[in-house]
Design a protein around this motif. Structure first.
Motif, PDB file in Angstrom:
ATOM      1  N   ASP A 115      21.924  13.781   8.369  1.00 14.53           N
ATOM      2  CA  ASP A 115      21.514  15.183   8.387  1.00 14.53           C
ATOM      3  C   ASP A 115      22.696  16.133   8.201  1.00 14.53           C
ATOM      4  O   ASP A 115      22.568  17.202   7.637  1.00 14.53           O
ATOM      5  CB  ASP A 115      20.796  15.493   9.703  1.00 14.53           C
ATOM      6  N   ALA A 116      23.876  15.707   8.660  1.00 12.43           N
ATOM      7  CA  ALA A 116      25.054  16.576   8.626  1.00 12.43           C
ATOM      8  C   ALA A 116      25.564  16.814   7.207  1.00 12.43           C
ATOM      9  O   ALA A 116      26.281  17.765   6.943  1.00 12.43           O
ATOM     10  CB  ALA A 116      26.169  15.978   9.478  1.00 12.43           C
ATOM     11  N   LEU A 117      25.183  15.923   6.312  1.00 15.74           N
ATOM     12  CA  LEU A 117      25.629  16.020   4.924  1.00 15.74           C
ATOM     13  C   LEU A 117      25.167  17.320   4.286  1.00 15.74           C
ATOM     14  O   LEU A 117      25.755  17.843   3.355  1.00 15.74           O
ATOM     15  CB  LEU A 117      25.015  14.837   4.168  1.00 15.74           C
ATOM     16  N   PHE A 118      24.089  17.832   4.837  1.00 17.14           N
ATOM     17  CA  PHE A 118      23.402  18.955   4.233  1.00 17.14           C
ATOM     18  C   PHE A 118      24.051  20.289   4.587  1.00 17.14           C
ATOM     19  O   PHE A 118      24.021  21.237   3.809  1.00 17.14           O
ATOM     20  CB  PHE A 118      21.974  18.895   4.777  1.00 17.14           C
ATOM     21  N   ALA A 119      24.665  20.330   5.775  1.00 22.57           N
ATOM     22  CA  ALA A 119      25.125  21.608   6.333  1.00 22.57           C
ATOM     23  C   ALA A 119      26.091  22.387   5.433  1.00 22.57           C
ATOM     24  O   ALA A 119      25.859  23.562   5.176  1.00 22.57           O
ATOM     25  CB  ALA A 119      25.713  21.378   7.710  1.00 22.57           C
ATOM     26  N   PRO A 120      27.185  21.767   4.936  1.00 24.04           N
ATOM     27  CA  PRO A 120      28.135  22.590   4.180  1.00 24.04           C
ATOM     28  C   PRO A 120      27.552  23.112   2.876  1.00 24.04           C
ATOM     29  O   PRO A 120      27.930  24.199   2.422  1.00 24.04           O
ATOM     30  CB  PRO A 120      29.308  21.643   3.917  1.00 24.04           C
ATOM     31  N   LEU A 121      26.635  22.365   2.292  1.00 15.58           N
ATOM     32  CA  LEU A 121      26.048  22.838   1.039  1.00 15.58           C
ATOM     33  C   LEU A 121      25.067  23.968   1.287  1.00 15.58           C
ATOM     34  O   LEU A 121      24.970  24.912   0.511  1.00 15.58           O
ATOM     35  CB  LEU A 121      25.391  21.681   0.289  1.00 15.58           C
ATOM     36  N   PHE A 122      24.345  23.871   2.416  1.00 17.47           N
ATOM     37  CA  PHE A 122      23.477  24.991   2.778  1.00 17.47           C
ATOM     38  C   PHE A 122      24.328  26.220   3.073  1.00 17.47           C
ATOM     39  O   PHE A 122      23.964  27.338   2.724  1.00 17.47           O
ATOM     40  CB  PHE A 122      22.608  24.618   3.984  1.00 17.47           C
ATOM     41  N   ASP A 123      25.494  26.004   3.672  1.00 20.97           N
ATOM     42  CA  ASP A 123      26.428  27.093   3.944  1.00 20.97           C
ATOM     43  C   ASP A 123      26.808  27.840   2.673  1.00 20.97           C
ATOM     44  O   ASP A 123      27.097  29.037   2.705  1.00 20.97           O
ATOM     45  CB  ASP A 123      27.712  26.552   4.577  1.00 20.97           C
ATOM     46  N   ALA A 124      26.836  27.120   1.561  1.00 22.15           N
ATOM     47  CA  ALA A 124      27.204  27.756   0.291  1.00 22.15           C
ATOM     48  C   ALA A 124      26.209  28.849  -0.075  1.00 22.15           C
ATOM     49  O   ALA A 124      26.518  29.737  -0.873  1.00 22.15           O
ATOM     50  CB  ALA A 124      27.273  26.717  -0.820  1.00 22.15           C
ATOM     51  N   GLY A 125      25.006  28.816   0.530  1.00 23.44           N
ATOM     52  CA  GLY A 125      23.996  29.829   0.261  1.00 23.44           C
ATOM     53  C   GLY A 125      24.382  31.208   0.742  1.00 23.44           C
ATOM     54  O   GLY A 125      23.730  32.191   0.416  1.00 23.44           O
ATOM     55  N   ARG A 126      25.469  31.291   1.521  1.00 23.79           N
ATOM     56  CA  ARG A 126      25.899  32.611   1.985  1.00 23.79           C
ATOM     57  C   ARG A 126      26.603  33.387   0.872  1.00 23.79           C
ATOM     58  O   ARG A 126      26.888  34.560   1.020  1.00 23.79           O
ATOM     59  CB  ARG A 126      26.775  32.489   3.218  1.00 23.79           C
ATOM     60  N   LEU A 137      33.869  19.132   1.638  1.00 24.82           N
ATOM     61  CA  LEU A 137      32.972  20.076   0.967  1.00 24.82           C
ATOM     62  C   LEU A 137      33.177  21.511   1.431  1.00 24.82           C
ATOM     63  O   LEU A 137      33.148  22.439   0.609  1.00 24.82           O
ATOM     64  CB  LEU A 137      31.510  19.664   1.205  1.00 24.82           C
ATOM     65  N   GLY A 138      33.388  21.702   2.727  1.00 23.04           N
ATOM     66  CA  GLY A 138      33.572  23.061   3.261  1.00 23.04           C
ATOM     67  C   GLY A 138      34.713  23.799   2.571  1.00 23.04           C
ATOM     68  O   GLY A 138      34.497  24.847   1.945  1.00 23.04           O
ATOM     69  N   PRO A 139      35.942  23.264   2.643  1.00 26.48           N
ATOM     70  CA  PRO A 139      37.065  23.922   1.967  1.00 26.48           C
ATOM     71  C   PRO A 139      36.857  24.041   0.455  1.00 26.48           C
ATOM     72  O   PRO A 139      37.281  25.028  -0.151  1.00 26.48           O
ATOM     73  CB  PRO A 139      38.250  22.990   2.263  1.00 26.48           C
ATOM     74  N   LEU A 140      36.165  23.051  -0.140  1.00 25.50           N
ATOM     75  CA  LEU A 140      35.930  23.092  -1.588  1.00 25.50           C
ATOM     76  C   LEU A 140      35.105  24.324  -1.964  1.00 25.50           C
ATOM     77  O   LEU A 140      35.390  25.003  -2.956  1.00 25.50           O
ATOM     78  CB  LEU A 140      35.210  21.812  -2.026  1.00 25.50           C
ATOM     79  N   ILE A 141      34.091  24.631  -1.145  1.00 27.20           N
ATOM     80  CA  ILE A 141      33.248  25.793  -1.437  1.00 27.20           C
ATOM     81  C   ILE A 141      34.056  27.083  -1.327  1.00 27.20           C
ATOM     82  O   ILE A 141      33.981  27.953  -2.204  1.00 27.20           O
ATOM     83  CB  ILE A 141      32.011  25.781  -0.513  1.00 27.20           C
ATOM     84  N   SER A 142      34.884  27.186  -0.262  1.00 24.61           N
ATOM     85  CA  SER A 142      35.746  28.370  -0.139  1.00 24.61           C
ATOM     86  C   SER A 142      36.679  28.470  -1.343  1.00 24.61           C
ATOM     87  O   SER A 142      36.880  29.556  -1.901  1.00 24.61           O
ATOM     88  CB  SER A 142      36.586  28.281   1.133  1.00 24.61           C
ATOM     89  N   LEU A 143      37.231  27.334  -1.750  1.00 22.11           N
ATOM     90  CA  LEU A 143      38.158  27.324  -2.888  1.00 22.11           C
ATOM     91  C   LEU A 143      37.476  27.843  -4.148  1.00 22.11           C
ATOM     92  O   LEU A 143      38.026  28.689  -4.871  1.00 22.11           O
ATOM     93  CB  LEU A 143      38.690  25.905  -3.111  1.00 22.11           C
TER      94      LEU A 143
END
Lengths: 290, 266
Positions: free
Chosen positions: A209-220, B34-40
Motif C-alpha cells: 500500500d505504501a508504494l502508492f503514497a509518493p505518487l499520489f503526493d505528486a497530485g499536489r 520517488l519522493g525526491p524524484l518528484i520534487s526534482l
C-alpha cells in the motif's frame, strides 16, 4: 437504518463464497448504501471516544495546508507563472488536492492499509463468509472520519485562491470539475486496490500500500509541471491528473468535458480490472481455518 | 564496553530480522527515491522556464540524488514504537536488564539501515543514470570528509529529536498526533522538499537555526553548497551541539519519566 437479519453471517453459515445478489440492481445499491452508512455510524460512535485524536487531525490538516501553501510560495518567488499556472491557480489546486486527500484518507486509505493484514493473519475468512461482495467489504469497512476535516479546509483554500485569482466558474464548469474528481477517485481506488490485491501472492511484503503514497503526493502539483513519461504516468497509470489538475482546469474554464470521453472508459476499465483481479486472487487465498 | 558489545549484538539481530522482510523494505526504498524524484522534476520544470534561480539544473539533480541516500541514512521511525512501548508497558523487560533500554532502539535503527542501504543504492543508481548528464558529484575530498562527519551527527539529531518527543508519552495520553506533526514539519524544514537555500528571505534566518536543518540539510549543504567559512563553522558547531543537547534532554526526560512509568509487572 439497521442491521436486520440480512447482514448477519449466520444466514449463510456453511457457504464460504459470498452469495450472489438475488435482488435487482436498485435494491442492491440501496442495501450497500445502507451498509456503508452503518459502517459510518459505528465509526462516529468510536470517534466520540477519541476526541483528542480528532483535535490533532484538525491541526495536522491545517499544518499540511500551510506547508502546501509554503511550497508554492517558495516555487513562485522566482516567477509569476509556472507551466501556465499562476500562483493563485496553483493554490486552488493545493485546495483541491487537500479535499481529495480528505476523501482518500477518510474512506479509502484505512481500508487499503488493512487488506494485507487480513490476508497475513487469516482474517480474510471472515470477510469472505459474509453475504456481501467481499471486495466491497474490504474496500469500505474502515473509515477514518477525522481526516474528513481536510475537505472543508481544502474547500476554504480553493474558494480563497479562486476569488483571489478572480475566477468566476460557470455551473457547467463546476459540474465538469465534480465529474473529473469522481472519475479520479474511482481510478485512484482501482489502481491502489489492484496494488494491494497483489498481497495475496506477496504475503511477506506487508506494505505494498505504501508504494502508492509518493505518487499520489505528486497530485499536489499540476501535471503540466511534469513532462514526458512522468506526465503520462500521472495521467493514465497513477491517474492523479483526473483528481486534481483536470477539475481545477475545468473551474478555470481551461478544460472542457472532452477528457471525460476517455476518462469514463478508463475509470470503468480500472474498476472492472480491479474486480477481476480480486476474484482471481481470492481463489488463491489459503485460508487460516478451512 | 559491554554496552558496545550489546549494541553490536542488537544491531546484528536487527539485520537478520530485516533481511527476512527485505521485500517490504524494498518498497520503502522505492518510496525513498520517488519522493525526491518528484520534487526534482518540479524544480527542473521551473529551471527550464528560463527563470533565474539560485540553483542550476545540475545542482538540483546533484542535491536530490544525494538527498535520497542521505535521507535514508539519517531517518528515524522509532518514535511511534517507543510511544507504544510506554503505553502498553513493553518497556518493562528492558528496565530489568543491566543495560540502557535505548540500546535496543539504536540497534534497530542501525540494523535496518544496514539492510536498507544495499536495497536503496541500485534504485538511486537508476535515477543517477537517467540524469547522468546533469549529475555533478562533488570532487572535493575535504567536503566529502566533512559530509561523512556530519551525517552520523545528523542521524543522531534526528533520532534523539524523535525520542524526546516520544518520551512525552510518559506524561501525555496520546502523542502520536504530535509525532506525525513532527514528521510533517520536519520533512519541510529539513530540506526534503525544497533546499533550505531556496526558502524566501523572511524565513532564511529561522531556517538556519532550527534543529531540522541539522537532521538532513546541513550535511548536504556541506557537500553541495558554497558555504562561507563563517557559515561552515557556525553550522558545524550547531551540527555537533544539537545532538549533544538532545541527548541531554533525552537523559533528563527518560529518568524523570521512568518515575511516572507504571506497567503490569513493573
Amino acid at each position: 437504518m439497521g442491521c436486520t437479519g440480512s447482514c448477519g453471517a449466520g444466514d449463510y453459515a456453511g457457504t464460504v463464497r459470498p452469495a450472489p445478489e438475488a435482488d435487482g440492481g436498485g435494491a442492491a445499491v440501496r442495501r450497500y448504501a445502507r451498509l456503508w452508512l452503518r459502517f459510518a455510524a459505528t465509526e462516529v460512535a468510536r470517534l466520540t471516544e477519541y476526541r483528542l485524536n480528532f483535535a490533532t487531525t484538525v491541526v495536522e490538516g491545517v499544518a499540511q495546508t500551510a506547508l502546501a501553501v509554503l511550497t508554492f510560495v517558495v516555487l513562485f518567488q522566482f516567477t509569476d507563472e509556472l507551466a501556465g499556472w499562476s500562483r493563485m491557480e496553483a493554490l486552488m489546486l493545493a485546495g483541491c488536492y487537500r479535499m481529495v486527500d480528505g476523501v482518500v484518507a477518510a474512506a479509502i486509505a484505512p481500508n487499503m492499509y488493512s487488506i494485507s493484514g487480513y490476508i497475513r493473519r487469516g482474517e480474510m475468512d471472515f470477510m469472505l463468509l459474509r453475504p456481501v461482495s467481499s471486495q466491497f467489504l474490504v474496500s469500505f469497512r474502515r473509515l477514518n472520519l477525522p481526516e474528513a476535516v481536510n475537505i472543508p479546509i481544502g474547500l476554504g483554500l480553493l474558494l480563497y485562491a479562486g476569488s483571489a485569482a478572480g475566477v468566476q466558474p460557470t455551473v457547467g464548469g463546476i459540474l465538469t470539475a465534480g465529474l473529473y474528481v469522481l472519475l479520479g477517485l474511482v481510478m485512484l481506488y482501482s489502481v491502489w486496490f489492484m496494488t494491494v490485491t497483489c498481497s495475496f501472492w506477496l504475503v511477506q511484503v506487508d506494505n505494498l500500500d505504501a508504494l502508492f503514497a509518493p505518487l499520489f503526493d505528486a497530485g499536489r502539483y499540476p501535471v503540466s509541471f511534469f513532462s514526458g513519461w512522468m506526465r503520462a504516468l500521472l495521467t493514465f497509470v497513477i491517474p492523479v491528473a483526473f483528481a486534481t489538475t483536470f477539475p481545477v482546469e475545468a473551474m478555470l474554464g481551461e478544460r472542457d468535458a472532452s477528457a471525460l470521453l476517455f476518462g469514463v472508459p478508463l475509470a470503468a476499465a480500472g474498476l472492472l480490472l480491479s474486480h477481476l483481479l480480486w476474484n482471481y486472487a481470492v481463489r488463491h487465498y489459503s485460508s487460516a481455518s478451512s | 564496553m559491554s554496552s558496545v558489545r550489546l549494541l553490536w549484538r542488537l544491531t546484528a539481530m536487527n539485520v537478520m530480522t530485516t533481511i527476512e522482510y527485505r521485500g517490504a523494505f524494498l518498497v520503502y526504498m522505492l518510496n525513498n527515491v520517488l519522493g525526491p524524484l518528484i520534487s526534482l522534476l518540479v524544480w527542473l520544470t521551473v529551471s527550464e522556464q528560463g527563470v533565474a534561480l539560485p540553483y542550476t539544473r545540475s545542482q538540483f539533480v546533484t542535491y536530490y540524488v544525494l538527498l535520497s541516500v542521505a535521507a535514508m541514512l539519517t531517518s528515524t521511525w522509532i518514535g511511534a514504537f517507543l510511544v507504544e512501548d510506554i503505553r502498553l508497558g513493553n518497556l518493562t523487560p528492558w528496565l530489568l536488564r543491566p543495560a540502557p533500554g535505548i540500546l535496543s532502539y539504536i540497534g534497530n535503527n542501525l540494523g535496518e539501515k544496514a539492510v536498507k542501504l544495499p536495497l536503496l543504492l541500485p534504485l538511486v543508481a537508476i535515477v543517477a543514470v537517467v540524469f547522468r548528464h546533469d549529475l555533478r558529484p562533488p570532487t572535493d575530498l575535504a567536503a566529502w570528509g566533512l559530509f561523512l562527519l556530519c551525517l552520523p551527527a545528523a542521524a543522531a539529531t534526528a533520532f534523539f529529536l524523535d525520542v524526546t518527543v516520544a518520551l512525552l508519552a510518559f506524561w501525555l495520553d496520546d502523542v502520536r498526533g504530535l509525532l506525525r506533526l513532527q514528521v510533517l514539519v520536519g520533512a519541510f524544514l529539513s530540506g526534503r522538499f525544497v533546499p533550505l537555500e531556496l526558502f524566501p528571505p523572511e524565513l532564511a534566518s529561522f531556517s538556519l537555526v532550527q534543529p531540522f536543518r541539522y537532521t538532513l540539510s546541513f550535511p548536504l549543504e556541506v557537500l553541495t553548497d558554497a558555504l562561507s567559512q563563517r557559515e561552515l563553522w557556525l553550522g558545524l558547531a550547531a551540527q555537533l551541539g544539537y545532538p549533544a543537547l538532545l541527548y541531554g534532554l533525552y537523559r533528563l526526560l527518560w529518568s524523570r519519566g521512568l518515575r511516572r512509568y507504571s506497567a503490569t509487572g513493573a
